[in-house]
Scaffold this active site. Structure first.
Site, PDB file in Angstrom:
ATOM      1  N   ASP A 195      -1.336  10.488  -3.601  1.00 26.24           N
ATOM      2  CA  ASP A 195      -0.080   9.721  -3.650  1.00 26.24           C
ATOM      3  C   ASP A 195       0.814  10.160  -4.818  1.00 26.24           C
ATOM      4  O   ASP A 195       2.037  10.021  -4.766  1.00 26.24           O
ATOM      5  CB  ASP A 195      -0.329   8.206  -3.663  1.00 26.24           C
ATOM      6  CG  ASP A 195      -1.547   7.799  -4.451  1.00 26.24           C
ATOM      7  OD1 ASP A 195      -2.123   8.658  -5.152  1.00 26.24           O
ATOM      8  OD2 ASP A 195      -1.926   6.620  -4.384  1.00 26.24           O
ATOM      9  N   SER A 206       2.334   1.960  -5.272  1.00 30.32           N
ATOM     10  CA  SER A 206       3.142   1.512  -6.412  1.00 30.32           C
ATOM     11  C   SER A 206       2.513   1.919  -7.750  1.00 30.32           C
ATOM     12  O   SER A 206       3.236   2.264  -8.686  1.00 30.32           O
ATOM     13  CB  SER A 206       3.383   0.000  -6.367  1.00 30.32           C
ATOM     14  OG  SER A 206       2.173  -0.683  -6.288  1.00 30.32           O
ATOM     15  N   GLY A 219       0.828  -1.207   0.000  1.00 21.71           N
ATOM     16  CA  GLY A 219       0.000   0.000   0.000  1.00 21.71           C
ATOM     17  C   GLY A 219       0.865   1.260   0.000  1.00 21.71           C
ATOM     18  O   GLY A 219       0.468   2.296   0.517  1.00 21.71           O
TER      19      GLY A 219
END
Ligand code: MEV
Length: 323
Positions: A156, A112, A109
């Site tokens: 992210d 990626s 998590g």
């Protein structure tokens, strides 16, 4: 130049997961475990992808069919869609060979999919001499993430692009790098892989059923995230730890924590951590605990003793860079 190598960091969500999907802020830090992406121009009409970590030893797709097949393997979706979006936006058509190598498992998590998406678009922008700025890199990467998984705030991607620690609002409405003094973390992996889009949908269902209650939880998370930003910038670890515990309690109310996460979190707190919470979508993956450097070993041992795997991760890592 016909070959470029870049590396991008993974991420750890510090505060504000899930509520960020609903317009509230979050704080994310770049993790120094990196994804390496090598992109080479080929005299062929194929995209060739070699990504052993996701089980792809030699995936081939004709560049005129990018994104068209119904059976693109999971491990190739972000790369193929990133290339397609890049070619369409900049009117480019070329054979390519792409190789990825990750220092971290896609099961943790650590982001990626976002790291590989940013890596591919950054490498292409260098190869074709477009010199995209960070915001342009973000916009095309975010389009790619939404094309592939339909949901997500894009937080992210900012860790992968800017690096460091970032205060963020959905879709890149706010991307504010913040200066964090000291932030010693112990990261524990549950051994269970979670599926982020499934958890986002689970929270969406809850939101639909109990809108005012869930909005209230999001508001409380937003308030504590603002307080956490101040605590992180002033090095007030005690307050940051207390806010982590509060954030975890609210994530519990959203139903995204699990027994295994709770066990690891309680073990870290019992061993003297300032605070601990899940990091990311929940449902498995990792927990983080904020510690005093001199009780790192106790916290690590406590997490291991209850069945967690301690991952060595430095925060505030550098964003995407050329090798
Ligand atoms: C997943 O790591 C964090 C979520 O907030 C999803 C997102 O922001 O895209 C649950």
């Amino acid at each position: 130049m016909s070959k470029i190598e870049v590396s991008t960091p993974g991420k750890l969500m510090l505060f504000g997961e899930h509520s960020v999907v609903y317009g509230r802020p979050c704080i994310v830090t770049a993790a120094d475990q990196r994804m390496r992406v090598v992109v080479e121009i080929e005299k062929s009409s194929n995209l060739q992808l070699i990504a052993p970590e996701v089980g792809l030893s030699n995936y081939l797709q004709n560049i005129d069919n990018l994104g068209k097949s119904q059976n693109i393997p999971k491990g190739a979706r972000f790369v193929e869609t990133a290339v397609k979006n890049f070619f369409e936006k900049y009117n480019i058509r070329s054979g390519l060979k792409i190789e990825t190598r990750s220092e971290f498992s896609s099961k943790f998590g650590f982001g990626s999919s976002s790291a590989v998406t940013v890596g591919v678009i950054k490498a292409l922008s260098e190869l074709f001499k477009l010199e995209l700025c960070k915001q342009e890199l973000f916009d095309l990467s975010y389009k790619t993430v939404l094309d592939v998984q339909g949901v997500g705030s894009g937080f992210d991607l900012t860790a992968a692009i800017w690096g460091g620690t970032i205060y963020f609002k959905t879709g890149g409405e706010v991307i504010e790098p913040i200066k964090v003094l000291e932030f010693p973390l112990v990261v524990g992996y549950t051994g269970i892989k979670a599926d982020t889009p499934t958890l986002i949908r689970q929270v969406a269902d809850l939101h639909q059923k109990n809108e005012s209650e869930v909005e209230n939880i999001f508001d409380q998370i937003a308030i504590l995230t603002e307080e956490a930003k101040k605590a992180l910038m002033s090095g007030d670890l005690k307050t940051a730890g207390r806010l982590m515990n509060l954030n975890q309690e609210l994530l519990n109310q959203l139903g995204v924590s699990t027994n295994k996460l709770t066990v690891l979190i309680e073990a870290a707190r019992g061993a003297g951590a300032y605070g601990a919470k899940l990091s990311g979508a929940g449902g498995g993956d990792c927990m983080i605990s904020l510690i005093q450097e001199d009780n790192r070993i106790e916290v690590e041992e406590a997490i291991t003793k209850v069945g967690g795997t301690v991952l060595k991760v430095e925060t505030n890592a550098e964003g995407v860079n050329l090798k």
